[in-house]
Design an enzyme around this catalytic site. Structure first.
Site, PDB file in Angstrom:
ATOM      1  N   ASN A   9      25.252  39.973  36.475  1.00  0.00           N
ATOM      2  CA  ASN A   9      26.538  39.683  37.307  1.00  0.00           C
ATOM      3  C   ASN A   9      26.703  41.532  37.535  1.00  0.00           C
ATOM      4  O   ASN A   9      26.955  42.366  36.674  1.00  0.00           O
ATOM      5  CB  ASN A   9      27.396  39.256  36.740  1.00  0.00           C
ATOM      6  CG  ASN A   9      28.796  39.371  37.426  1.00  0.00           C
ATOM      7  OD1 ASN A   9      29.047  40.236  37.985  1.00  0.00           O
ATOM      8  ND2 ASN A   9      29.569  38.158  37.306  1.00  0.00           N
ATOM      9  N   HIS A  12      30.783  44.803  38.221  1.00  0.00           N
ATOM     10  CA  HIS A  12      31.327  45.774  37.774  1.00  0.00           C
ATOM     11  C   HIS A  12      30.487  47.214  38.156  1.00  0.00           C
ATOM     12  O   HIS A  12      31.233  48.506  38.384  1.00  0.00           O
ATOM     13  CB  HIS A  12      31.675  45.869  36.438  1.00  0.00           C
ATOM     14  CG  HIS A  12      32.509  44.512  35.933  1.00  0.00           C
ATOM     15  ND1 HIS A  12      33.669  44.702  36.501  1.00  0.00           N
ATOM     16  CD2 HIS A  12      32.208  43.482  35.366  1.00  0.00           C
ATOM     17  CE1 HIS A  12      34.504  43.364  36.065  1.00  0.00           C
ATOM     18  NE2 HIS A  12      33.489  42.961  35.368  1.00  0.00           N
ATOM     19  N   HIS A  45      30.878  37.688  42.155  1.00  0.00           N
ATOM     20  CA  HIS A  45      32.076  37.034  42.337  1.00  0.00           C
ATOM     21  C   HIS A  45      32.947  37.724  43.355  1.00  0.00           C
ATOM     22  O   HIS A  45      33.195  38.663  43.347  1.00  0.00           O
ATOM     23  CB  HIS A  45      32.917  36.990  40.846  1.00  0.00           C
ATOM     24  CG  HIS A  45      34.071  36.286  40.987  1.00  0.00           C
ATOM     25  ND1 HIS A  45      35.005  36.091  39.792  1.00  0.00           N
ATOM     26  CD2 HIS A  45      34.624  35.674  42.045  1.00  0.00           C
ATOM     27  CE1 HIS A  45      35.777  35.499  40.037  1.00  0.00           C
ATOM     28  NE2 HIS A  45      35.857  35.101  41.330  1.00  0.00           N
ATOM     29  N   ARG A  47      36.056  37.794  44.771  1.00  0.00           N
ATOM     30  CA  ARG A  47      37.279  37.593  44.756  1.00  0.00           C
ATOM     31  C   ARG A  47      38.375  37.373  45.879  1.00  0.00           C
ATOM     32  O   ARG A  47      37.962  38.153  46.603  1.00  0.00           O
ATOM     33  CB  ARG A  47      37.879  38.392  43.457  1.00  0.00           C
ATOM     34  CG  ARG A  47      37.482  38.134  42.019  1.00  0.00           C
ATOM     35  CD  ARG A  47      38.038  39.188  41.239  1.00  0.00           C
ATOM     36  NE  ARG A  47      39.378  38.235  40.666  1.00  0.00           N
ATOM     37  CZ  ARG A  47      39.656  37.893  39.614  1.00  0.00           C
ATOM     38  NH1 ARG A  47      38.586  37.605  38.712  1.00  0.00           N
ATOM     39  NH2 ARG A  47      40.590  37.200  39.509  1.00  0.00           N
ATOM     40  N   ARG A  51      38.600  42.868  44.857  1.00  0.00           N
ATOM     41  CA  ARG A  51      38.930  44.096  44.048  1.00  0.00           C
ATOM     42  C   ARG A  51      37.726  44.434  43.609  1.00  0.00           C
ATOM     43  O   ARG A  51      37.687  45.660  43.307  1.00  0.00           O
ATOM     44  CB  ARG A  51      39.710  43.411  42.857  1.00  0.00           C
ATOM     45  CG  ARG A  51      39.005  42.516  41.638  1.00  0.00           C
ATOM     46  CD  ARG A  51      39.618  42.540  40.511  1.00  0.00           C
ATOM     47  NE  ARG A  51      40.883  41.815  40.406  1.00  0.00           N
ATOM     48  CZ  ARG A  51      41.317  41.018  39.387  1.00  0.00           C
ATOM     49  NH1 ARG A  51      40.667  40.967  38.324  1.00  0.00           N
ATOM     50  NH2 ARG A  51      42.214  40.101  39.616  1.00  0.00           N
ATOM     51  N   GLU A  72      29.655  33.516  42.695  1.00  0.00           N
ATOM     52  CA  GLU A  72      30.882  32.832  42.145  1.00  0.00           C
ATOM     53  C   GLU A  72      32.183  32.981  43.123  1.00  0.00           C
ATOM     54  O   GLU A  72      32.236  33.939  43.528  1.00  0.00           O
ATOM     55  CB  GLU A  72      31.297  33.500  40.925  1.00  0.00           C
ATOM     56  CG  GLU A  72      30.095  33.550  39.746  1.00  0.00           C
ATOM     57  CD  GLU A  72      30.434  34.396  38.548  1.00  0.00           C
ATOM     58  OE1 GLU A  72      29.626  34.432  37.576  1.00  0.00           O
ATOM     59  OE2 GLU A  72      31.579  35.066  38.544  1.00  0.00           O
ATOM     60  N   THR A 103      38.026  36.202  34.763  1.00  0.00           N
ATOM     61  CA  THR A 103      38.217  34.524  34.732  1.00  0.00           C
ATOM     62  C   THR A 103      38.590  34.117  33.360  1.00  0.00           C
ATOM     63  O   THR A 103      37.908  34.469  32.687  1.00  0.00           O
ATOM     64  CB  THR A 103      36.810  34.137  35.166  1.00  0.00           C
ATOM     65  OG1 THR A 103      36.252  34.757  36.164  1.00  0.00           O
ATOM     66  CG2 THR A 103      37.121  32.742  35.381  1.00  0.00           C
ATOM     67  N   GLU A 153      28.087  25.499  33.924  1.00  0.00           N
ATOM     68  CA  GLU A 153      28.157  26.850  33.387  1.00  0.00           C
ATOM     69  C   GLU A 153      29.302  26.652  32.312  1.00  0.00           C
ATOM     70  O   GLU A 153      30.540  26.516  32.448  1.00  0.00           O
ATOM     71  CB  GLU A 153      28.258  28.007  34.125  1.00  0.00           C
ATOM     72  CG  GLU A 153      28.270  29.142  33.375  1.00  0.00           C
ATOM     73  CD  GLU A 153      28.162  30.613  34.028  1.00  0.00           C
ATOM     74  OE1 GLU A 153      27.877  30.617  35.184  1.00  0.00           O
ATOM     75  OE2 GLU A 153      28.743  31.672  33.657  1.00  0.00           O
ATOM     76  N   HIS A 193      30.278  34.474  30.203  1.00  0.00           N
ATOM     77  CA  HIS A 193      31.278  35.121  29.865  1.00  0.00           C
ATOM     78  C   HIS A 193      31.720  35.545  28.670  1.00  0.00           C
ATOM     79  O   HIS A 193      31.642  34.988  27.442  1.00  0.00           O
ATOM     80  CB  HIS A 193      32.639  34.325  30.422  1.00  0.00           C
ATOM     81  CG  HIS A 193      33.788  34.926  30.779  1.00  0.00           C
ATOM     82  ND1 HIS A 193      34.717  35.823  29.950  1.00  0.00           N
ATOM     83  CD2 HIS A 193      34.247  35.097  31.901  1.00  0.00           C
ATOM     84  CE1 HIS A 193      35.750  36.305  30.748  1.00  0.00           C
ATOM     85  NE2 HIS A 193      35.385  36.062  31.946  1.00  0.00           N
TER      86      HIS A 193
HETATM   87  N1  PXP Z   1      30.029  33.716  34.555  1.00  0.00           N
HETATM   88  C1  PXP Z   1      31.340  33.359  35.102  1.00  0.00           C
HETATM   89  C2  PXP Z   1      31.357  32.089  35.667  1.00  0.00           C
HETATM   90  C3  PXP Z   1      32.040  34.597  35.330  1.00  0.00           C
HETATM   91  O1  PXP Z   1      33.375  34.174  36.015  1.00  0.00           O
HETATM   92  C4  PXP Z   1      31.829  35.925  34.798  1.00  0.00           C
HETATM   93  C5  PXP Z   1      32.724  36.863  34.965  1.00  0.00           C
HETATM   94  O2  PXP Z   1      32.765  37.113  36.420  1.00  0.00           O
HETATM   95  C6  PXP Z   1      30.581  35.861  34.176  1.00  0.00           C
HETATM   96  C7  PXP Z   1      29.764  34.829  33.805  1.00  0.00           C
HETATM   97  C8  PXP Z   1      30.146  37.207  33.535  1.00  0.00           C
HETATM   98  O3  PXP Z   1      31.021  37.516  32.532  1.00  0.00           O
HETATM   99  P1  PXP Z   1      30.719  38.799  31.693  1.00  0.00           P
HETATM  100  O4  PXP Z   1      31.059  39.937  32.835  1.00  0.00           O
HETATM  101  O5  PXP Z   1      32.083  38.872  30.618  1.00  0.00           O
HETATM  102  O6  PXP Z   1      29.682  38.862  31.343  1.00  0.00           O
END
Ligand code: PXP
Length: 246
Positions: A9, A12, A45, A47, A51, A72, A103, A153, A193
């Site tokens: 992901n 960030h 994601h 959003r 952001r 996402e 989330t 998931e 997550h």
């Molecule tokens: N899976 C989902 C569905 C999420 O919403 C997120 C956060 O955007 C993640 C995985 C990744 O989470 P993390 O950044 O804590 O690894």
């Protein structure tokens, strides 16, 4: 025997860019580096408040991602329109609250099952694989099947945020039970997550999850050691955990 897939992901990376309104660092570059390091999927994601990931990122990544693109998004008409236009390989539906830092908790599939079924059907009819982000809860997993999701998931936040070993073990047990239920019902089971390079090991050891979506810990490590090394080290951690369960 499978080794779980890693979806990286890159949200960030975009967070860092948006902090200054610059053009760098570009999540598109990070995605390419993650793929070179062995990632199986790129997860983003979009959003509602934009952001981090921007609409431009979604469009460019659709063109450049060589593996799979997992979008996402919240269950809204705006997002359905974007998904049906961009056609990511997979959509993961997540709950979204404006004030949250990230989330929090899974989707509640029992609240409006009929509307969710129609929403998921639209995505699937366009050839998009539908995944639902839910808590490891029996009734939610059963509802996911009813709705027609191909993937669930399971939300690992409660396990990852546990403040004692006992609590972590309890949450891990819930993930194990939920993962087994989902698998028995014919769903592909993913998890995500809050994972870092240590707490991933016991989850991978369960050998239940075919896919992990991980962002914050990888991007954080990448700032210090480089993106490719950060991704490779997570792939190694997943493999180590997975093999320790055999
Ligand atoms: N899976 C989902 C569905 C999420 O919403 C997120 C956060 O955007 C993640 C995985 C990744 O989470 P993390 O950044 O804590 O690894």
């Amino acid at each position: 025997m499978f080794i779980p897939r890693l979806g990286v992901n890159v949200d960030h990376v975009a967070t860092l860019r948006q902090a200054r309104g610059t053009r760098y660092p570009d999540p598109v570059t990070a995605a390419a580096m993650a793929e070179l390091a062995g990632a199986d999927q790129i997860t983003i994601h979009l959003r509602e408040d934009r952001r981090h990931i921007q609409d431009r990122d979604v469009h460019v990544l659709r063109q450049t991602v060589q593996t799979k693109l997992n979008l996402e998004m919240a269950v809204t008409e705006e997002m359905a329109g974007i998904a049906l236009e961009v056609l990511p390989d997979m959509v993961t539906l997540v709950p979204e609250k404006r004030e949250e830092r990230t989330t929090e908790g899974g989707l509640d599939l029992l609240r409006d099952t009929a509307a969710l079924t129609a929403y998921v059907t639209r995505l699937k009819d366009a050839g998009i694989v539908a995944s639902l982000f839910i808590d490891p809860d029996k009734t939610q997993i059963e509802a996911a099947v009813e709705i027609g999701a191909q993937i669930v998931e399971l939300h690992t936040g409660d396990y990852c945020d546990a403040t004692s070993e006992q609590e972590a073990l309890q949450e891990l047990e819930k993930l194990k039970t939920g993962g087994e239920q989902a698998e028995q019902l014919g769903l592909i089971v993913a998890a995500g997550h809050g994972h870092d390079y240590k707490n991933i090991l016991p989850v991978a050891k369960l050998q239940l999850f075919e896919e992990f979506n991980i962002g914050h810990s990888i991007v954080s490590r990448a700032v210090l050691v480089g993106f490719e090394r950060a991704v490779q080290e997570m792939i190694d951690a997943i493999a180590l955990g997975h093999h320790s369960g055999s």
